[in-house]
Structures are given as structure tokens and as C-alpha cells.
Motif scaffolding. Sequence first.
Motif, PDB file in Angstrom:
ATOM      1  N   HIS A   3      -2.227   5.876  11.014  1.00  0.00           N
ATOM      2  CA  HIS A   3      -1.700   4.694  10.506  1.00  0.00           C
ATOM      3  C   HIS A   3      -1.613   4.499   9.128  1.00  0.00           C
ATOM      4  O   HIS A   3      -2.722   4.152   8.369  1.00  0.00           O
ATOM      5  N   LYS A   4      -0.657   4.877   8.388  1.00  0.00           N
ATOM      6  CA  LYS A   4      -0.779   4.664   6.836  1.00  0.00           C
ATOM      7  C   LYS A   4       0.805   4.587   6.173  1.00  0.00           C
ATOM      8  O   LYS A   4       1.653   4.881   6.937  1.00  0.00           O
ATOM      9  N   MET A   5       0.843   3.692   5.193  1.00  0.00           N
ATOM     10  CA  MET A   5       2.040   3.540   4.459  1.00  0.00           C
ATOM     11  C   MET A   5       1.919   4.271   3.322  1.00  0.00           C
ATOM     12  O   MET A   5       0.818   4.263   2.407  1.00  0.00           O
ATOM     13  N   GLU A   6       2.968   4.910   2.578  1.00  0.00           N
ATOM     14  CA  GLU A   6       2.607   5.593   1.300  1.00  0.00           C
ATOM     15  C   GLU A   6       3.634   5.220   0.371  1.00  0.00           C
ATOM     16  O   GLU A   6       4.737   4.924   0.549  1.00  0.00           O
ATOM     17  N   ASN A   7       3.329   5.301  -1.021  1.00  0.00           N
ATOM     18  CA  ASN A   7       4.334   5.174  -1.969  1.00  0.00           C
ATOM     19  C   ASN A   7       3.970   6.366  -3.245  1.00  0.00           C
ATOM     20  O   ASN A   7       2.975   7.111  -2.729  1.00  0.00           O
ATOM     21  N   GLU A   8       4.282   6.409  -4.186  1.00  0.00           N
ATOM     22  CA  GLU A   8       3.963   7.519  -5.147  1.00  0.00           C
ATOM     23  C   GLU A   8       2.713   7.542  -5.585  1.00  0.00           C
ATOM     24  O   GLU A   8       2.246   8.617  -5.965  1.00  0.00           O
ATOM     25  N   ASP A   9       2.209   6.256  -5.887  1.00  0.00           N
ATOM     26  CA  ASP A   9       0.681   6.448  -6.611  1.00  0.00           C
ATOM     27  C   ASP A   9      -0.411   6.021  -5.552  1.00  0.00           C
ATOM     28  O   ASP A   9      -1.515   6.172  -5.872  1.00  0.00           O
ATOM     29  N   SER A  10      -0.252   5.276  -4.324  1.00  0.00           N
ATOM     30  CA  SER A  10      -1.211   4.832  -3.338  1.00  0.00           C
ATOM     31  C   SER A  10      -0.969   5.290  -2.056  1.00  0.00           C
ATOM     32  O   SER A  10       0.418   5.463  -1.609  1.00  0.00           O
ATOM     33  N   LYS A  11      -1.981   5.365  -1.332  1.00  0.00           N
ATOM     34  CA  LYS A  11      -1.615   5.099   0.215  1.00  0.00           C
ATOM     35  C   LYS A  11      -2.233   3.795   0.763  1.00  0.00           C
ATOM     36  O   LYS A  11      -3.074   3.313   0.018  1.00  0.00           O
ATOM     37  N   PHE A  12      -1.587   3.233   1.764  1.00  0.00           N
ATOM     38  CA  PHE A  12      -1.769   2.211   2.428  1.00  0.00           C
ATOM     39  C   PHE A  12      -2.576   2.363   3.792  1.00  0.00           C
ATOM     40  O   PHE A  12      -1.796   2.738   4.513  1.00  0.00           O
ATOM     41  N   LEU A  13      -3.910   2.365   3.919  1.00  0.00           N
ATOM     42  CA  LEU A  13      -4.587   2.712   5.051  1.00  0.00           C
ATOM     43  C   LEU A  13      -4.748   1.428   6.096  1.00  0.00           C
ATOM     44  O   LEU A  13      -5.317   0.490   5.835  1.00  0.00           O
ATOM     45  N   PHE A  14      -4.366   1.655   7.318  1.00  0.00           N
ATOM     46  CA  PHE A  14      -4.629   0.777   8.302  1.00  0.00           C
ATOM     47  C   PHE A  14      -6.234   0.275   8.573  1.00  0.00           C
ATOM     48  O   PHE A  14      -6.779   1.497   8.616  1.00  0.00           O
ATOM     49  N   ARG A  15      -6.468  -0.813   8.579  1.00  0.00           N
ATOM     50  CA  ARG A  15      -7.560  -1.279   8.710  1.00  0.00           C
ATOM     51  C   ARG A  15      -7.927  -2.190   9.838  1.00  0.00           C
ATOM     52  O   ARG A  15      -9.078  -2.123  10.553  1.00  0.00           O
ATOM     53  N   ALA A  16      -7.053  -3.118  10.138  1.00  0.00           N
ATOM     54  CA  ALA A  16      -7.252  -4.024  11.197  1.00  0.00           C
ATOM     55  C   ALA A  16      -6.002  -4.650  11.881  1.00  0.00           C
ATOM     56  O   ALA A  16      -4.926  -4.608  10.923  1.00  0.00           O
ATOM     57  N   LYS A  17      -5.907  -5.055  13.225  1.00  0.00           N
ATOM     58  CA  LYS A  17      -4.772  -5.769  13.658  1.00  0.00           C
ATOM     59  C   LYS A  17      -5.353  -7.142  14.234  1.00  0.00           C
ATOM     60  O   LYS A  17      -6.268  -6.959  15.118  1.00  0.00           O
ATOM     61  N   LEU A  18      -4.797  -8.077  13.855  1.00  0.00           N
ATOM     62  CA  LEU A  18      -5.234  -9.445  14.250  1.00  0.00           C
ATOM     63  C   LEU A  18      -4.200  -9.894  15.174  1.00  0.00           C
ATOM     64  O   LEU A  18      -3.065 -10.128  14.897  1.00  0.00           O
ATOM     65  N   THR A  19      -4.367 -10.374  16.454  1.00  0.00           N
ATOM     66  CA  THR A  19      -3.596 -10.476  17.579  1.00  0.00           C
ATOM     67  C   THR A  19      -3.810 -11.578  18.358  1.00  0.00           C
ATOM     68  O   THR A  19      -3.166 -11.821  19.501  1.00  0.00           O
ATOM     69  N   GLU A  20      -4.331 -12.756  17.556  1.00  0.00           N
ATOM     70  CA  GLU A  20      -4.847 -13.919  18.380  1.00  0.00           C
ATOM     71  C   GLU A  20      -3.427 -14.847  18.574  1.00  0.00           C
ATOM     72  O   GLU A  20      -3.380 -15.538  19.285  1.00  0.00           O
ATOM     73  N   SER A  21      -2.468 -14.893  17.674  1.00  0.00           N
ATOM     74  CA  SER A  21      -1.169 -15.746  17.772  1.00  0.00           C
ATOM     75  C   SER A  21      -0.403 -15.461  19.392  1.00  0.00           C
ATOM     76  O   SER A  21      -0.480 -14.258  19.670  1.00  0.00           O
ATOM     77  N   LYS A  22       0.028 -16.516  19.896  1.00  0.00           N
ATOM     78  CA  LYS A  22       0.659 -16.594  21.059  1.00  0.00           C
ATOM     79  C   LYS A  22       2.300 -16.478  20.687  1.00  0.00           C
ATOM     80  O   LYS A  22       3.021 -15.963  21.391  1.00  0.00           O
ATOM     81  N   GLU A  23       2.674 -16.830  19.266  1.00  0.00           N
ATOM     82  CA  GLU A  23       4.169 -16.548  18.909  1.00  0.00           C
ATOM     83  C   GLU A  23       4.185 -15.845  17.414  1.00  0.00           C
ATOM     84  O   GLU A  23       3.075 -15.417  16.958  1.00  0.00           O
TER      85      GLU A  23
END
Length: 82
Positions: free
Chosen positions: A33-53
Motif C-alpha cells: 500500500h503506497k502512493m508515490e510522487n517524484e520526491d516521496s513515497k506515502f506509506l500506508f500506516r493505518a485504516k480507521l473504520t469506526e464511521s457508519k457513514e
Amino acid sequence: MFGSILASCSADKTVIIWEEKKINSSSASTSLHKMENEDSKFLFRAKLTESKESVEDIKFAPKHIGLTLAAASAEGVIRIYE
């Protein structure tokens, strides 16, 4: 963003926490799980799932308060994550 931490919200009822890592040869990641651009990588760290909507908005608190995130959902609830 809060320093190197990024949060995203979605109609799928989740908040995703990402961490920015600068790209160089010694910090290559094998994360699926990662998003990338030219200078950085964004690494997946957590998924918060408490919302009902859908989660409609998110905001980080001011830096002097520390790493705190508010998430507002379509159900009319604001959740605070520390």
C-alpha cells in the motif's frame, strides 16, 4: 499534513493514515500500500473504520497540541484520534 503524516477520508467510511518517506536508495519500501510522487513515497500506516457513514472532512489539530486528528462523518459524529 502533520509533519510527515497525511490523512485522507472517503465515502467508503474510512480515514487512511499515510506517512511520507523521502525517496533514496536506502529507504526503498516493500509495502503493498503506497502512493508515490517524484520526491516521496506515502506509506500506508493505518485504516480507521469506526464511521457508519461517509467521512466528509478531517483536520489535524495545531502542532502545539500534538498529533491529534478530527474526523467528521455524514452521520453527524466528530471523532477525535490521538
